[in-house]
Design a protein around this motif. Sequence first.
Motif, PDB file in Angstrom:
ATOM      1  N   SER A  60     109.940 -64.291  67.905  1.00  0.00           N
ATOM      2  CA  SER A  60     111.123 -63.950  67.111  1.00  0.00           C
ATOM      3  C   SER A  60     111.080 -64.689  65.779  1.00  0.00           C
ATOM      4  O   SER A  60     110.539 -65.788  65.689  1.00  0.00           O
ATOM      5  CB  SER A  60     112.401 -64.336  67.874  1.00  0.00           C
ATOM      6  N   GLY A  61     111.650 -64.088  64.748  1.00  0.00           N
ATOM      7  CA  GLY A  61     111.647 -64.708  63.425  1.00  0.00           C
ATOM      8  C   GLY A  61     110.598 -64.092  62.520  1.00  0.00           C
ATOM      9  O   GLY A  61     109.513 -63.690  62.974  1.00  0.00           O
ATOM     10  N   ASP A  62     110.900 -64.013  61.258  1.00  0.00           N
ATOM     11  CA  ASP A  62     109.996 -63.376  60.292  1.00  0.00           C
ATOM     12  C   ASP A  62     108.696 -64.166  60.152  1.00  0.00           C
ATOM     13  O   ASP A  62     108.702 -65.399  60.105  1.00  0.00           O
ATOM     14  CB  ASP A  62     110.676 -63.289  58.919  1.00  0.00           C
ATOM     15  N   PHE A  63     107.588 -63.427  60.047  1.00  0.00           N
ATOM     16  CA  PHE A  63     106.291 -64.073  59.760  1.00  0.00           C
ATOM     17  C   PHE A  63     105.407 -63.085  59.011  1.00  0.00           C
ATOM     18  O   PHE A  63     105.592 -61.869  59.060  1.00  0.00           O
ATOM     19  CB  PHE A  63     105.619 -64.592  61.033  1.00  0.00           C
ATOM     20  N   PHE A  64     104.417 -63.646  58.346  1.00  0.00           N
ATOM     21  CA  PHE A  64     103.557 -62.893  57.427  1.00  0.00           C
ATOM     22  C   PHE A  64     102.120 -62.934  57.946  1.00  0.00           C
ATOM     23  O   PHE A  64     101.632 -63.981  58.395  1.00  0.00           O
ATOM     24  CB  PHE A  64     103.650 -63.519  56.032  1.00  0.00           C
ATOM     25  N   VAL A  65     101.434 -61.771  57.886  1.00  0.00           N
ATOM     26  CA  VAL A  65     100.032 -61.694  58.307  1.00  0.00           C
ATOM     27  C   VAL A  65      99.208 -61.293  57.090  1.00  0.00           C
ATOM     28  O   VAL A  65      99.172 -60.105  56.715  1.00  0.00           O
ATOM     29  CB  VAL A  65      99.835 -60.670  59.447  1.00  0.00           C
ATOM     30  N   PRO A  66      98.584 -62.258  56.431  1.00  0.00           N
ATOM     31  CA  PRO A  66      97.806 -61.929  55.224  1.00  0.00           C
ATOM     32  C   PRO A  66      96.579 -61.075  55.557  1.00  0.00           C
ATOM     33  O   PRO A  66      96.020 -61.166  56.641  1.00  0.00           O
ATOM     34  CB  PRO A  66      97.392 -63.303  54.685  1.00  0.00           C
ATOM     35  N   ASN A  67      96.193 -60.252  54.641  1.00  0.00           N
ATOM     36  CA  ASN A  67      95.020 -59.375  54.750  1.00  0.00           C
ATOM     37  C   ASN A  67      95.210 -58.235  55.748  1.00  0.00           C
ATOM     38  O   ASN A  67      94.275 -57.453  55.958  1.00  0.00           O
ATOM     39  CB  ASN A  67      93.756 -60.163  55.106  1.00  0.00           C
ATOM     40  N   GLY A  68      96.370 -58.148  56.283  1.00  0.00           N
ATOM     41  CA  GLY A  68      96.727 -56.992  57.115  1.00  0.00           C
ATOM     42  C   GLY A  68      95.770 -56.717  58.242  1.00  0.00           C
ATOM     43  O   GLY A  68      95.206 -57.616  58.864  1.00  0.00           O
ATOM     44  N   GLY A  69      95.570 -55.451  58.506  1.00  0.00           N
ATOM     45  CA  GLY A  69      94.686 -55.028  59.578  1.00  0.00           C
ATOM     46  C   GLY A  69      95.150 -53.700  60.139  1.00  0.00           C
ATOM     47  O   GLY A  69      96.337 -53.382  60.154  1.00  0.00           O
ATOM     48  N   LYS A  70      94.172 -52.921  60.602  1.00  0.00           N
ATOM     49  CA  LYS A  70      94.486 -51.620  61.152  1.00  0.00           C
ATOM     50  C   LYS A  70      95.252 -51.768  62.462  1.00  0.00           C
ATOM     51  O   LYS A  70      94.978 -52.667  63.262  1.00  0.00           O
ATOM     52  CB  LYS A  70      93.194 -50.835  61.392  1.00  0.00           C
ATOM     53  N   VAL A  71      96.212 -50.869  62.680  1.00  0.00           N
ATOM     54  CA  VAL A  71      97.015 -50.919  63.899  1.00  0.00           C
ATOM     55  C   VAL A  71      96.913 -49.584  64.637  1.00  0.00           C
ATOM     56  O   VAL A  71      96.345 -48.611  64.121  1.00  0.00           O
ATOM     57  CB  VAL A  71      98.500 -51.220  63.580  1.00  0.00           C
ATOM     58  N   LEU A  72      97.469 -49.549  65.854  1.00  0.00           N
ATOM     59  CA  LEU A  72      97.459 -48.323  66.645  1.00  0.00           C
ATOM     60  C   LEU A  72      98.459 -47.344  66.044  1.00  0.00           C
ATOM     61  O   LEU A  72      99.672 -47.471  66.226  1.00  0.00           O
ATOM     62  CB  LEU A  72      97.827 -48.646  68.103  1.00  0.00           C
ATOM     63  N   ASP A  73      97.925 -46.381  65.332  1.00  0.00           N
ATOM     64  CA  ASP A  73      98.799 -45.438  64.617  1.00  0.00           C
ATOM     65  C   ASP A  73      97.984 -44.204  64.247  1.00  0.00           C
ATOM     66  O   ASP A  73      96.897 -44.316  63.659  1.00  0.00           O
ATOM     67  CB  ASP A  73      99.353 -46.111  63.361  1.00  0.00           C
TER      68      ASP A  73
END
Length: 337
Positions: free
Chosen positions: A221-234
């Motif tokens: 829980s709580g906001d967080f940032f993931v730098p450089n992203g990444g492909k997700v199931l979509d």
Amino acid sequence: MTDFLCCSRRRKKNREGANFGGDPNPLLTGNTQGGRGILSSNNRNLLSSTSLYSQTQQQRHAEVVGADFNGSGVEDTQLAAAKSNTGKPQEKIEQQTQTTQQKDKGKARQQEGSQGSSNDLGESAQRQSDEQNRKKFLEDYPLAAKMLKNIDIGENEKKNLETLKKEFMNSGFVYTMNATHEDRFLNNTKKEGDCSTLARAYVKIAKEYLGIDNVKIGCKSGDFFVPNGGKVLDMNNTTGNVDNGKHWVFTKHYWVESPIGNIDLLFLGQEANKSQWIDKTGKDKEHEIDYDIFGDYRVYEANVMGKIAERYATDLNEAKKGKKAEAAAMMAVLKQK
């Protein structure tokens, strides 16, 4: 005069002897002098009869109370009963004991057999109930039935969890960043949602169909940032929601804790990599645009109503462009109403 005194003395002596330790009473001694001898003989017969009567009475009494004739005491009741029946009391008792033990063993074997049969029936009924429940599960959730098609319920649970994870990657899921209940996803009503939709659906299948209990939801829980992203199931191949898909920012995230590790289904089933997550450290506003601070990154709100890749920006000017596009989209919605 002398004769008289002597005779008197003799008569006195006789009387003293008879009464005070002299000659015994002729009735008791059986003295045979004169007619007293006949009387003593009769008394001896009387005494003999009395003694015999006494002995007879004692013997009858002994038979009643369990004593022997010599007065040795009362015999043990069980031993006396055994004597009267067989004459061999110990053998009789041992035979009765063996018979009782055999009967007890027979009863114990019958109870064990009955309990074993009851257990077998209980297990059989449980298996039938489990099979019926699994059958209904497949009928209620067609998408789950498709993903379970290549899974053997009797296989090792880790192998089944790995296979199920691969099946999720081919589920046709569309990532919308909005939660959908796992039931609606698994029954093909709505094949879209967010990370919580995927995690809850996986746990449901593992527990309710595969019978694997040691799986559960993991959550941050709580906001967080993931730098450089990444492909997700979509199905739309989204790679991020910041700077046109370069990074990710989340307010909450879900994964699965299981015997094969922490499965982050949104990130293509990889191990949840918490080391790359940067927690929110503050927030502010610039040119009327809100932004959050994640370490060295500022993340501005941009076009929240647009595509996922356009929702946030780390650059203020890009954020302004996004806000203009967002306002135009809102006006278009209002005109339709």
